[in-house]
Enzyme design. Structure first.
Site, PDB file in Angstrom:
ATOM      1  N   CYS A 197      -1.951  -0.682   7.561  1.00 38.65           N
ATOM      2  CA  CYS A 197      -1.141   0.532   7.483  1.00 38.65           C
ATOM      3  C   CYS A 197      -1.161   1.296   8.805  1.00 38.65           C
ATOM      4  O   CYS A 197      -0.124   1.797   9.253  1.00 38.65           O
ATOM      5  CB  CYS A 197      -1.630   1.406   6.344  1.00 38.65           C
ATOM      6  SG  CYS A 197      -1.348   0.654   4.715  1.00 38.65           S
ATOM      7  N   HIS A 209       0.860  -1.185   0.000  1.00 36.66           N
ATOM      8  CA  HIS A 209       0.000   0.000   0.000  1.00 36.66           C
ATOM      9  C   HIS A 209       0.895   1.233   0.000  1.00 36.66           C
ATOM     10  O   HIS A 209       2.074   1.169   0.406  1.00 36.66           O
ATOM     11  CB  HIS A 209      -0.890   0.017   1.233  1.00 36.66           C
ATOM     12  CG  HIS A 209      -1.950  -1.029   1.208  1.00 36.66           C
ATOM     13  ND1 HIS A 209      -3.014  -1.038   2.091  1.00 36.66           N
ATOM     14  CD2 HIS A 209      -2.133  -2.121   0.410  1.00 36.66           C
ATOM     15  CE1 HIS A 209      -3.793  -2.069   1.837  1.00 36.66           C
ATOM     16  NE2 HIS A 209      -3.276  -2.747   0.830  1.00 36.66           N
ATOM     17  N   GLU A 265       1.169   3.780   1.908  1.00 38.60           N
ATOM     18  CA  GLU A 265       1.768   4.113   3.200  1.00 38.60           C
ATOM     19  C   GLU A 265       2.961   3.211   3.512  1.00 38.60           C
ATOM     20  O   GLU A 265       3.995   3.680   4.005  1.00 38.60           O
ATOM     21  CB  GLU A 265       0.740   3.959   4.341  1.00 38.60           C
ATOM     22  CG  GLU A 265      -0.488   4.814   4.204  1.00 38.60           C
ATOM     23  CD  GLU A 265      -1.665   4.113   3.548  1.00 38.60           C
ATOM     24  OE1 GLU A 265      -2.805   4.341   3.998  1.00 38.60           O
ATOM     25  OE2 GLU A 265      -1.455   3.343   2.582  1.00 38.60           O
ATOM     26  N   CYS A 277      -5.879   1.776   6.176  1.00 36.60           N
ATOM     27  CA  CYS A 277      -6.496   0.506   6.568  1.00 36.60           C
ATOM     28  C   CYS A 277      -5.832   0.034   7.860  1.00 36.60           C
ATOM     29  O   CYS A 277      -4.886   0.649   8.352  1.00 36.60           O
ATOM     30  CB  CYS A 277      -6.316  -0.532   5.461  1.00 36.60           C
ATOM     31  SG  CYS A 277      -4.608  -1.096   5.270  1.00 36.60           S
TER      32      CYS A 277
END
Length: 185
Positions: free
Chosen positions: A93, A60, A62, A90
């Site tokens: 993360c 992701h 991040e 999420c």
């Protein structure tokens, strides 16, 4: 999540860079989410979504930016850093950011499906956890949400066109793994 936050010009600059990163994700066929990590107002690292292109479910925006920052700063703890991301984090993360001891996370658009900075739940506010990161949402939310809407509208249209072509040719199958709805960040 702070509802009445006043963001600084430096915050807006960082989020504009995160939006640029989100555009990069779109260009390579990923869900358009971008992230920027700053320390003392200086950009340390950037990242955009890469799970599809890297075959890595943890890639992701991040996490990509976090890995770059930790490597550059030669430390897995980043207590003076701030993250700017175009979509609410999420659970994966959020926990990575708390483990890295981020002092602040700023996100643009809320994620009503998987967001854990106040939308679905607020992991950042759990008193049982040993680190508490300040979270602020809504900075450039409209621009980020529009980018996501446009991306998924384009994906849905492409899927409709494939279905129509396949129906004409007697096939009817759609390749799996296509992003057609907001199901990842």
């Amino acid at each position: 999540m702070s509802e009445s936050t006043t963001f600084s010009p430096a915050d807006e600059y960082a989020m504009r860079q995160a939006l640029d990163q989100a555009h990069n994700a779109w260009l390579v066929g990923e869900v358009p989410v971008g992230a920027v990590i700053t320390r003392g107002g200086q950009v340390i690292a950037t990242g955009y979504n890469r799970p599809i292109t890297t075959h890595d479910p943890t890639a992701h925006a991040e996490i990509v930016a976090l890995r770059h920052a930790a490597t550059l700063l030669e430390n897995y703890r980043l207590p003076e850093c701030e993250l700017f991301v175009t979509l609410e984090p999420c659970a994966m993360c959020a926990m990575a950011l708390m483990h890295a001891r981020f002092k602040r996370v700023v996100f643009a658009a809320a994620d009503p499906k998987t967001g854990v900075a106040g939308s679905v739940m607020d992991l950042f506010a759990q008193p049982q956890l040993n680190h508490h990161t300040r979270v602020e949402g809504g900075l450039m939310a409209d621009a980020s949400a529009q980018l996501l809407r446009d991306f998924f509208a384009e994906r849905r249209e492409a899927a409709r066109a494939r279905r129509a072509r396949n129906a004409e040719s007697g096939q009817g199958l759609i390749p799996t793994g296509e992003a057609t709805e907001l199901d990842e960040s």
